[in-house]
Design a protein around this motif. Structure first.
Motif, mmCIF file in Angstrom:
data_model
loop_
_atom_site.group_PDB
_atom_site.id
_atom_site.type_symbol
_atom_site.label_atom_id
_atom_site.label_comp_id
_atom_site.label_asym_id
_atom_site.label_seq_id
_atom_site.Cartn_x
_atom_site.Cartn_y
_atom_site.Cartn_z
ATOM 1 N N SER B 24 0.829 -1.205 -0.109
ATOM 2 C CA SER B 24 -0.049 -0.182 0.043
ATOM 3 C C SER B 24 0.889 1.315 -0.067
ATOM 4 C CB SER B 24 -1.038 -0.015 1.290
ATOM 5 O OG SER B 24 -0.249 0.382 2.297
ATOM 6 N N SER C 96 -5.388 2.814 -6.102
ATOM 7 C CA SER C 96 -6.335 3.643 -5.373
ATOM 8 C C SER C 96 -6.665 2.953 -3.907
ATOM 9 C CB SER C 96 -7.643 3.999 -5.919
ATOM 10 O OG SER C 96 -7.322 4.184 -7.250
ATOM 11 N N LEU C 97 -6.887 1.608 -3.927
ATOM 12 C CA LEU C 97 -7.181 0.961 -2.738
ATOM 13 C C LEU C 97 -5.967 0.910 -1.930
ATOM 14 C CD1 LEU C 97 -9.656 -2.212 -3.715
ATOM 15 C CD2 LEU C 97 -10.053 0.304 -2.837
ATOM 16 N N VAL C 190 -12.536 6.394 -0.973
ATOM 17 C CA VAL C 190 -12.308 5.292 0.076
ATOM 18 C C VAL C 190 -11.795 5.777 1.221
ATOM 19 C CG1 VAL C 190 -11.244 3.239 0.101
ATOM 20 C CG2 VAL C 190 -12.279 3.796 -2.035
ATOM 21 N N ARG C 217 -8.646 -5.294 6.155
ATOM 22 C CA ARG C 217 -8.977 -6.013 4.884
ATOM 23 C C ARG C 217 -10.373 -6.513 5.275
ATOM 24 N NH1 ARG C 217 -10.079 -9.000 1.633
ATOM 25 N NH2 ARG C 217 -9.526 -10.574 0.410
ATOM 26 N N LEU C 221 -12.696 -2.651 4.936
ATOM 27 C CA LEU C 221 -12.694 -2.304 3.350
ATOM 28 C C LEU C 221 -14.291 -3.023 3.211
ATOM 29 C CD1 LEU C 221 -9.499 -3.180 1.776
ATOM 30 C CD2 LEU C 221 -10.680 -0.954 1.638
ATOM 31 N N ARG C 225 -17.249 -1.013 0.805
ATOM 32 C CA ARG C 225 -17.735 -1.564 -0.434
ATOM 33 C C ARG C 225 -18.401 -0.857 -1.273
ATOM 34 N NH1 ARG C 225 -21.328 -5.050 -2.310
ATOM 35 N NH2 ARG C 225 -20.583 -6.376 -4.323
ATOM 36 N N ILE C 228 -16.695 2.250 -2.812
ATOM 37 C CA ILE C 228 -15.502 1.753 -3.602
ATOM 38 C C ILE C 228 -16.136 1.748 -4.978
ATOM 39 C CG2 ILE C 228 -13.901 -0.131 -4.527
ATOM 40 C CD1 ILE C 228 -13.477 -0.589 -1.428
ATOM 41 N N CYS C 232 -15.350 3.728 -8.329
ATOM 42 C CA CYS C 232 -15.040 3.301 -9.525
ATOM 43 C C CYS C 232 -15.955 3.504 -10.715
ATOM 44 C CB CYS C 232 -14.845 1.896 -9.515
ATOM 45 S SG CYS C 232 -13.765 1.192 -8.230
#
Lengths: 360, 289, 321
Positions: B24, C96-97, C190, C217, C221, C225, C228, C232
């Motif tokens: 990251s 990006s994430l 995000v 994770r 995240l 969702r 995101i 996108c």
């Protein structure tokens, strides 16, 4: 408490925005009532010249405000027709049909421009390779793929040409440079004329590895970082071409001579067509006859509507354009040398003045 | 189906975690390095033009200052925001609070489609309809409306996302206190959604500051200072300088183009800083996690 | 009902968005009507684009006046648009994430604003500057470093990544520049989402023995969702519609399709920009109207890709938390 502070903050933001707007407004001077506004838009080749002319002319005539925009020849013509702009700058004259549709639009040459054919062949950039229309057409339609092709070798006896694929680079944006380059190919090579033709953009034949670039700086950049490429570049960018260490080709003219563009060869070509230039001045100067005529040159036009909305604007336009085509005004060497344009021959300058006189 | 316990498993998990953090960080470097290189390039090439005259003189086509372009940019962006922020924020609120039905879904969908309309199409649309059709000619109004159309979808979506993240129990608490819908939304949800809305507005400013295509056919371009007329007068802006001056064969024009690019980035940076500062002032520190 | 005026205002503002879009749609259909007639459906599958001879007198074909030799096939541009957007998003989404996680969780609170600025500034770089940087810095790197590295690794397995690299201008360069322009949109959304995940959620995950990254994770995240996905889709819109930057690095392919990831391409949006000026010289007007039809097709592609994106992600109702 929290709510109160929020609204206070927001009020602050609104106030700040209001102050910014007012401050912006405040810096603008009040235009004088007698100012005449003229909008020039169009050709990006002529744009640099207009930008040299306008500040000088404005100092002599402070009441006339001329605004310059570089947008493209097609846009220049369209906006001269629509009346959004008073002067539409164009590298190309209007077609017969466009004239029929818009009989009031005058095509007034202001100066003469030229183009170089440049290449990036390691080891050969310091000599002038010789090229002609059929060979260039072959390179740009994919029939001549390698630098050591017999057709190129024949034009350059004794030169060790590399066995390497050629990358032809063309302009992706609409451009007067594409217009005169494709005219040169069309006039010199019947097969190109039949298959592709000419225009400010054309339908480039698919050549594997061929590249499109944007603007003359984009052409210089693409060519300098792509070894074994070839490109066509407006003569105004000669300094950039030299800085990028590109080679400049000698181009074959109608009489079979291989020439570089310079004051003499461009003027010679223009002189050849002086007598043939019609009263409306719509004519191509490409591939002119004559031993010392450089083959890729053109008139740079101002498209102006003969019927202006008001008399004052018409007078201002007449004065400015008459100044522009005069060798003691806009056609003086001190302006033209900076963009490497050539002044109009006296007879053409007279024809342009006759057209300018029609603006009312 | 539990996996057999292995002492190495925890170590493996740590390793995966560690590698992921490195990745990251690497992702960040992947975008930060180009940006810094762009900034460096722009500064280097525009350096010779960076002087106080940039802010005191108008451009004369190949050199001079950028006052006309700077003020014009501020006017156009202000104009665009005056239209786009109310519309976008209100639409975003509607989508988040009342947008579960078919209408909401349709608007949300169309909003996303609108972001995909190329700026040149918006520009040409405005050229034919506003500049020629309505007869406004090149003008502040035509330019601002075009920019507004371009950025409204971003503001609306960011507002919606921001509002949808406000926990529902806060709204319910408001209603339980007998507050009206208007009050719950503006006084309870709005403060919490504000950072998200601001992100959207800042993005809108950044995008509208950086576009050339929609303005060439609507705002035109002017070498002179704006005299305050909303229609029938072209106006300057920084991105025009970047695009057109790069294509001129003069070194002074190139330097001015990169100076203009630098100013655009600085303007966005300043709005970002101002917004962050404003946000800090208006919001109490977030409760510690 | 005292609520009514407020809701009315909201509704009014909201309707402006579909109205604006409808206005553009109607304009495009009406403006491109002669081209729709002239081109039929075949132009979608043809890859020859030619304005024809604008200086000769036009002919009449299918009842329409057109320049001799005019042919408005747009397959090349459709392929260019879809390929650049796909590759750009394939690069931009994971990056990006990563960036968002790094900004939201990988930094101390003091450093966070500074590093966030860097990402937000990416959105501030004017499109033309991306183009200038793209052709002077990025394309040589692709030609000499990235290209050979990808060709000799991935390219050995997937032919599309192999073959001739050329001069660096092309699909890969355009996608990389687009990815840079899309990253701030997705990363900012995000990051904002992650920052607002309730502390209890995180603490619960920690209490189960998760490592910090596992908390991100597995617990954080998933909660963002829908953000995101929404981001996108916005990013996709930006990629589909971008003009200048793509134009300057894509190599401007005309009349042929890309045969690998390094080939020159042309996208619909950038093609409209590059052709508009010349098209205005067509006295029959068919060229401009065909460009308007490209805009219309791009519009339809934007609709279809949006539908597809929602279908693939199984979220017709973005966002719901």
């Amino acid at each position: 408490m929290q709510k109160f502070r929020l609204t206070q903050g927001m009020r602050g933001a609104v106030a700040a925005a209001a102050i910014a707007t007012v401050a912006t407004l405040g810096t603008a001077p009040i235009a004088s009532a007698r100012t005449i506004d003229i909008l020039e838009t169009g050709s990006t080749l002529l744009y640099p010249l207009f930008n040299l002319w306008v500040p000088v002319y404005h100092r002599m005539h402070p009441e006339i405000r001329i605004n310059t925009q570089g947008t493209g020849s097609g846009t220049g013509i369209a906006e001269a027709i629509s009346g959004v702009a008073q002067i539409g700058a164009s590298d190309a004259y209007m077609s017969d049909m466009q004239v029929k549709q818009n009989p009031a639009i005058l095509n007034i040459p202001l100066a003469i421009s030229a183009q170089t054919i440049n290449y990036n062949v390691p080891g050969l950039n310091n000599i002038h390779l010789k090229l002609n229309g059929p060979v260039l057409a072959g390179i740009y339609d994919g029939q001549i793929r390698d630098w050591n092709n017999p057709a190129i070798q024949r034009l350059n006896p004794g030169v060790r040409l590399p066995d390497h694929v050629i990358t032809p680079i063309h302009r992706t944006d609409g451009s007067g440079d594409t217009f005169i380059f494709s005219q040169y190919l069309s006039f010199s090579t019947p097969a190109w004329n039949a298959r592709v033709g000419y225009g400010t953009t054309i339908s480039w034949p698919a050549v594997q590895g061929g590249l499109g670039a944007i603007g003359n700086p984009g052409m210089v950049q693409a060519s300098s970082q792509t070894p074994y490429s070839i490109a066509y570049i407006g003569v105004s960018f000669t300094r950039e071409v030299a800085r990028a260490h590109l080679g400049t080709a000698e181009i074959e003219n109608r009489a079979g001579m291989f020439l570089l563009p310079n004051l003499h060869t461009v003027e010679a070509a223009a002189q050849q067509l002086v007598a043939k230039t019609p009263r409306d001045e719509r004519i191509s100067l490409v591939f002119a006859p004559g031993k010392f005529s450089y083959p890729i040159i053109n008139y740079e036009y101002a498209m102006v509507n003969a019927h202006q909305a008001d008399g004052a604007t018409a007078i201002a336009l007449r004065n400015f354009l008459s100044w522009a085509v005069n060798t003691r005004g806009g056609n003086a060497a001190r302006f033209l040398n900076q963009v490497r344009f050539i002044a109009l021959p006296p007879r053409i300058s007279a024809l342009s003045r006759q057209q300018i006189a029609k603006i009312h | 189906m539990s996996r057999p316990f292995k002492p190495s498993r925890i170590a493996r998990r740590r390793l995966v975690s560690g590698v992921s953090w490195v990745l990251s960080g690497a992702a960040f470097l992947l975008v930060a390095v180009p940006l810094l290189d762009i900034l460096y390039t722009v500064l280097k090439k525009g350096f010779s033009a960076l002087s106080p005259t940039l802010f005191t003189e108008v451009t004369n086509g190949i050199s001079g200052g950028l006052l006309n372009a700077i003020t014009g940019t501020l006017v156009l962006v202000t104009g665009a925001l005056v239209i786009a922020v109310p519309v976008g924020v209100l639409a975003g609120i509607h989508l988040s609070e009342f947008g579960r039905g078919a209408f909401g879904r349709a608007v949300r969908f169309l909003d996303d489609v609108l972001t995909g309309v190329p700026s040149i199409v918006l520009g040409y649309f405005s050229y034919v309809t506003l500049v020629i059709g309505v007869g406004w000619q090149f003008s502040v109004v035509a330019g601002s409306i075009t920019l507004a159309m371009m950025v409204v979808p971003y503001i609306a979506r960011f507002t919606e996302i921001a509002f949808s993240q406000v926990p529902n129990n806060l709204r319910e608490a408001g209603y339980a206190l007998g507050l009206r819908e208007f009050t719950v939304i503006t006084r309870i949800a709005m403060p919490l959604a504000l950072p998200g809305i601001l992100t959207g507005v800042l993005l809108a400013i950044a995008i509208s500051l950086g576009e050339t295509a929609p303005l060439i056919y609507t705002a035109g371009w002017s070498n002179f200072l704006w005299s305050g007329r909303l229609v029938h007068e072209p106006i300057g802006y920084l991105t025009y300088v970047i695009w057109s001056f790069i294509n001129q064969p003069y070194r002074s024009a190139h330097a001015l183009a990169f100076a203009a690019a630098f100013l655009v980035i600085v303007l966005v940076l300043l709005t970002n800083i101002a917004a962050t500062w404003l946000l800090r002032r208006t919001r109490p520190a977030r409760p510690a996690p | 009902m005292t609520l009514k005026p407020f809701r009315m205002v909201l509704l009014l503002a909201t309707s402006l968005i579909p109205l604006a879009l409808a206005a553009i749609f109607v304009f495009l259909v009406r403006y491109s009507w002669p081209a729709i007639h002239f081109n039929g459906f075949g132009f979608l599958a043809r890859h020859t684009w030619s304005l024809g001879n604008l200086y000769a007198n036009p002919t009449v074909k299918h009842g329409q006046q057109v320049p001799i030799g005019a042919d408005y096939g747009i397959l090349v541009f459709i392929v260019g648009t879809l390929s650049t957007s796909t590759v750009a998003l394939a690069i931009a989404i994971p990056v990006s994430l990563g960036v968002a996680v790094f900004l939201a969780e990988g930094l101390s609170a003091r450093l966070r604003p500074l590093f966030s600025f860097i990402v937000e500034l990416l959105a501030a770089v004017p499109s033309v500057v991306y183009g200038l940087w793209g052709y002077s810095v990025l394309t040589p790197i692709i030609a000499h470093d990235i290209g050979p590295a990808v060709r000799d690794s991935v390219g050995r397995v997937i032919p599309f990544f192999g073959g001739s690299i050329g001069s660096g201008y092309g699909l890969l360069a355009a996608s990389l520049v687009l990815a840079l322009m899309v990253v701030p949109i997705i990363a900012a959304t995000v990051r904002d989402g992650l920052a607002r995940v309730p502390a209890e959620t995180k603490e619960a995950a920690y209490a189960l023995g998760a490592t910090h990254f596992e908390v991100v994770r597995r617990a954080m995240l998933p909660m963002v969702r829908s953000n995101i996905i929404g981001a996108c889709i916005l990013g996709l819109g930006r990629a589909l519609g971008e003009t200048m930057a793509v134009l300057m690095v894509s190599g401007g392919a005309l009349n042929y399709l890309p045969n690998n990831i390094y080939s020159p391409v042309t996208t619909m949006a950038s093609f409209i920009v590059s052709q508009l000026d010349s098209a205005l010289q067509d006295p029959t007007g068919m060229a401009v109207r065909s460009l308007a039809e490209i805009a219309l097709i791009l519009f339809i592609i934007a609709v279809l890709t949006n539908v597809l994106a929602r279908f693939l992600t199984g979220s017709r109702n973005v966002p719901t938390i």
